[in-house]
Motif scaffolding. Sequence first.
Motif, PDB file in Angstrom:
ATOM      1  N   LEU A   1      -3.669   2.985  -5.604  1.00  0.00           N
ATOM      2  CA  LEU A   1      -4.265   2.392  -4.411  1.00  0.00           C
ATOM      3  C   LEU A   1      -5.591   1.690  -4.718  1.00  0.00           C
ATOM      4  CD1 LEU A   1      -3.625   5.269  -1.860  1.00  0.00           C
ATOM      5  CD2 LEU A   1      -2.808   2.913  -1.588  1.00  0.00           C
ATOM      6  N   PRO A   2      -5.902   0.613  -3.966  1.00  0.00           N
ATOM      7  CA  PRO A   2      -7.243   0.033  -4.061  1.00  0.00           C
ATOM      8  C   PRO A   2      -8.229   0.938  -3.327  1.00  0.00           C
ATOM      9  CG  PRO A   2      -6.032  -1.039  -2.313  1.00  0.00           C
ATOM     10  CD  PRO A   2      -5.075  -0.075  -2.969  1.00  0.00           C
ATOM     11  N   ASP A   3      -9.468   0.536  -3.269  1.00  0.00           N
ATOM     12  CA  ASP A   3     -10.454   1.307  -2.505  1.00  0.00           C
ATOM     13  C   ASP A   3     -10.480   0.876  -1.047  1.00  0.00           C
ATOM     14  OD1 ASP A   3     -11.806   2.925  -4.694  1.00  0.00           O
ATOM     15  OD2 ASP A   3     -11.957   0.887  -5.498  1.00  0.00           O
ATOM     16  N   VAL A   4     -10.338  -0.427  -0.818  1.00  0.00           N
ATOM     17  CA  VAL A   4     -10.361  -0.990   0.532  1.00  0.00           C
ATOM     18  C   VAL A   4      -9.163  -1.910   0.686  1.00  0.00           C
ATOM     19  CG1 VAL A   4     -11.618  -2.467   2.160  1.00  0.00           C
ATOM     20  CG2 VAL A   4     -12.879  -0.862   0.704  1.00  0.00           C
ATOM     21  N   THR A   5      -8.502  -1.847   1.834  1.00  0.00           N
ATOM     22  CA  THR A   5      -7.393  -2.744   2.124  1.00  0.00           C
ATOM     23  C   THR A   5      -7.540  -3.301   3.529  1.00  0.00           C
ATOM     24  OG1 THR A   5      -4.977  -2.951   2.304  1.00  0.00           O
ATOM     25  CG2 THR A   5      -5.926  -0.843   2.938  1.00  0.00           C
TER      26      THR A   5
ATOM     27  N   VAL B   1      -8.907   3.373   1.631  1.00  0.00           N
ATOM     28  CA  VAL B   1      -7.733   4.092   1.130  1.00  0.00           C
ATOM     29  C   VAL B   1      -7.971   4.593  -0.292  1.00  0.00           C
ATOM     30  CG1 VAL B   1      -6.089   2.901   2.623  1.00  0.00           C
ATOM     31  CG2 VAL B   1      -6.670   1.905   0.393  1.00  0.00           C
ATOM     32  N   SER B   2      -9.206   4.617  -0.711  1.00  0.00           N
ATOM     33  CA  SER B   2      -9.547   5.039  -2.068  1.00  0.00           C
ATOM     34  C   SER B   2      -9.133   6.487  -2.315  1.00  0.00           C
ATOM     35  CB  SER B   2     -11.055   4.901  -2.298  1.00  0.00           C
ATOM     36  OG  SER B   2     -11.407   5.318  -3.596  1.00  0.00           O
ATOM     37  N   THR B   3      -8.614   6.739  -3.506  1.00  0.00           N
ATOM     38  CA  THR B   3      -8.285   8.112  -3.904  1.00  0.00           C
ATOM     39  C   THR B   3      -9.380   8.714  -4.778  1.00  0.00           C
ATOM     40  OG1 THR B   3      -7.055   7.270  -5.816  1.00  0.00           O
ATOM     41  CG2 THR B   3      -5.799   7.703  -3.793  1.00  0.00           C
ATOM     42  N   SER B   4     -10.471   7.967  -4.955  1.00  0.00           N
ATOM     43  CA  SER B   4     -11.570   8.440  -5.806  1.00  0.00           C
ATOM     44  C   SER B   4     -12.322   9.596  -5.154  1.00  0.00           C
ATOM     45  CB  SER B   4     -12.545   7.293  -6.078  1.00  0.00           C
ATOM     46  OG  SER B   4     -13.660   7.749  -6.807  1.00  0.00           O
ATOM     47  N   ASP B   5     -12.799  10.503  -6.005  1.00  0.00           N
ATOM     48  CA  ASP B   5     -13.671  11.586  -5.546  1.00  0.00           C
ATOM     49  C   ASP B   5     -15.126  11.308  -5.895  1.00  0.00           C
ATOM     50  OD1 ASP B   5     -11.589  13.156  -4.510  1.00  0.00           O
ATOM     51  OD2 ASP B   5     -11.130  13.943  -6.510  1.00  0.00           O
TER      52      ASP B   5
ATOM     53  N   VAL C   1      -2.453   5.976   8.610  1.00  0.00           N
ATOM     54  CA  VAL C   1      -3.135   7.178   9.113  1.00  0.00           C
ATOM     55  C   VAL C   1      -2.155   8.344   9.141  1.00  0.00           C
ATOM     56  CG1 VAL C   1      -4.321   8.217  11.085  1.00  0.00           C
ATOM     57  CG2 VAL C   1      -4.793   5.835  10.456  1.00  0.00           C
ATOM     58  N   ASP C   2      -0.956   8.098   9.679  1.00  0.00           N
ATOM     59  CA  ASP C   2       0.041   9.165   9.802  1.00  0.00           C
ATOM     60  C   ASP C   2       0.422   9.752   8.443  1.00  0.00           C
ATOM     61  OD1 ASP C   2       0.031   8.761  12.514  1.00  0.00           O
ATOM     62  OD2 ASP C   2       1.882   7.572  12.551  1.00  0.00           O
ATOM     63  N   LYS C   3       0.468   8.916   7.417  1.00  0.00           N
ATOM     64  CA  LYS C   3       0.880   9.374   6.096  1.00  0.00           C
ATOM     65  C   LYS C   3      -0.290   9.892   5.254  1.00  0.00           C
ATOM     66  CE  LYS C   3       5.120   6.695   5.681  1.00  0.00           C
ATOM     67  NZ  LYS C   3       5.988   7.900   5.584  1.00  0.00           N
ATOM     68  N   GLY C   4      -1.481   9.924   5.852  1.00  0.00           N
ATOM     69  CA  GLY C   4      -2.633  10.464   5.142  1.00  0.00           C
ATOM     70  C   GLY C   4      -3.165   9.559   4.045  1.00  0.00           C
ATOM     71  N   ILE C   5      -2.811   8.279   4.087  1.00  0.00           N
ATOM     72  CA  ILE C   5      -3.282   7.328   3.074  1.00  0.00           C
ATOM     73  C   ILE C   5      -4.672   6.814   3.422  1.00  0.00           C
ATOM     74  CG2 ILE C   5      -2.817   5.086   2.009  1.00  0.00           C
ATOM     75  CD1 ILE C   5       0.182   5.649   2.497  1.00  0.00           C
TER      76      ILE C   5
ATOM     77  N   VAL D   1       0.829  -1.208   0.000  1.00  0.00           N
ATOM     78  CA  VAL D   1       0.000   0.000   0.000  1.00  0.00           C
ATOM     79  C   VAL D   1       0.864   1.261   0.000  1.00  0.00           C
ATOM     80  CG1 VAL D   1      -1.634   1.330   1.405  1.00  0.00           C
ATOM     81  CG2 VAL D   1      -2.028  -1.097   1.005  1.00  0.00           C
ATOM     82  N   LEU D   2       1.995   1.234   0.690  1.00  0.00           N
ATOM     83  CA  LEU D   2       2.890   2.397   0.666  1.00  0.00           C
ATOM     84  C   LEU D   2       3.414   2.648  -0.750  1.00  0.00           C
ATOM     85  CD1 LEU D   2       4.916   1.825   3.969  1.00  0.00           C
ATOM     86  CD2 LEU D   2       3.184   3.576   3.553  1.00  0.00           C
ATOM     87  N   ARG D   3       3.759   1.575  -1.460  1.00  0.00           N
ATOM     88  CA  ARG D   3       4.224   1.732  -2.848  1.00  0.00           C
ATOM     89  C   ARG D   3       3.084   2.223  -3.744  1.00  0.00           C
ATOM     90  NH1 ARG D   3       6.633  -3.341  -1.826  1.00  0.00           N
ATOM     91  NH2 ARG D   3       4.992  -4.361  -3.044  1.00  0.00           N
ATOM     92  N   GLU D   4       1.887   1.666  -3.546  1.00  0.00           N
ATOM     93  CA  GLU D   4       0.747   2.065  -4.363  1.00  0.00           C
ATOM     94  C   GLU D   4       0.370   3.524  -4.129  1.00  0.00           C
ATOM     95  OE1 GLU D   4      -1.447  -2.317  -4.683  1.00  0.00           O
ATOM     96  OE2 GLU D   4      -1.964  -0.926  -3.061  1.00  0.00           O
ATOM     97  N   ALA D   5       0.563   3.995  -2.908  1.00  0.00           N
ATOM     98  CA  ALA D   5       0.264   5.406  -2.620  1.00  0.00           C
ATOM     99  C   ALA D   5       1.182   6.321  -3.425  1.00  0.00           C
ATOM    100  CB  ALA D   5       0.412   5.673  -1.118  1.00  0.00           C
ATOM    101  N   VAL D   6       2.449   5.948  -3.548  1.00  0.00           N
ATOM    102  CA  VAL D   6       3.401   6.746  -4.332  1.00  0.00           C
ATOM    103  C   VAL D   6       3.069   6.676  -5.819  1.00  0.00           C
ATOM    104  CG1 VAL D   6       5.822   6.966  -5.002  1.00  0.00           C
ATOM    105  CG2 VAL D   6       5.230   6.478  -2.617  1.00  0.00           C
TER     106      VAL D   6
END
Length: 419
Positions: free
Chosen positions: A81-85, A303-307, A96-100, A72-77
Amino acid sequence: MKRLTIAAILAAALSSTALAEDKVTIEVGYPYSALFDVTFEKIMPMFNEQYPNIEVKFRATYDDYEDGTNTVLREAVAGTLPDVTMQGLNRQAILVDKGIARSLEPFIAKEADFAKDGYHQAMLDLGTFDGAVYGLPFAVSLPVGYYNMDLMAKIGITEASQLPKTWDEVADNCKKFHEAGIENPLFWGWSITGNWFLQALMWSQGEPILNADGSVNFDGEAGLTAFKTMHKLFRECHMKNLSGTEAGLPFAAGEIAMYYWSTSSVGAIERTKGDFPLVTHEFPGIGEAPKGLPAGGNAAMLVSTSDDPARLQAAWTFLKFITSGVGASVVAETTGYMPPNKAANDLLADFYKNNPSKETAVRQADLLKDWIAYPGDNGLAITQVIYDGIEGIVTGENDDMEELQQELVEEVSDLLPKK
């Protein structure tokens, strides 16, 4: 008549097109294929029936919790990212700390009587950071003992009441097994993700692995006792060095008498074990019953990045369903994890009567303590440092426990965030 038929066909086609356009697709990642594939095979038909307009695509499973977090850290970069992990309970904080991870509070606020819908407050607390819920527990586990009662009978143990209650008793049993010609009677799950069993030995003494200020807490007597306990078990029981993947195989094959592991594997072992009676029992303690044990397992996080509001709502709907009473019941039935949702209790009353091996962790529920995460960017590196140190005990490379304790205290302290 022909015109009516054509009109009906066109109407049906348009209706189908509209339904297809309304269908929302979400992507989900989870760990431990061997444990959870069977769980989702049972959950998904129920979810699909209730929510036909949500399509769930599962990504390749994570090998373990560390792999899940790294992925997930790699996918965030990469922006993939998936929607749910599903993440280990001790790995939520970094996301949480990294805002993911996204707060679930806006979704919870729209639910009527969410707290009364079955969620234990103590379980919600496991995924709560700075007063906001970021993860709903999907599966909660505790360490337990697994016993091959055919082999236990060879040293005179035929009833559950005779099973070892302390690690000294376990070591004594190993001597009896060796005398009976059984050279490898034990596997003890030191290799489980997140240094879980070291934390179990610390909590057994009423001590966390880190202090409240984030500093090392295994530098004192409790830490030394934990290392000496592992050393005694590994040496006196002639324990082999097996990976987490390999660990359950010899027990399932009927070659190991005493196997200490997560309750999560009860279902998998029951499905693969040889023809011997299996009994699970409470985790032994150091001289007495444990004062606490770390809560293992994982939580479902958004962890979805969708709007897209529809996609976010679909992800929430899935997340809520799998952690509900129905979802929690399936997890308990197929694995051995404890249900984090009290609505599952009524559904599982008869189940536990008929499946006592899966009830052991429930009997230990009052011992639940935090599975502590190592803070900062070096959290995964700290896990590996401690893993390597304990493996050295197994292989014989590390024989002086005071020296090992000092080395690990220094290395871990250097990796922890500076005050």
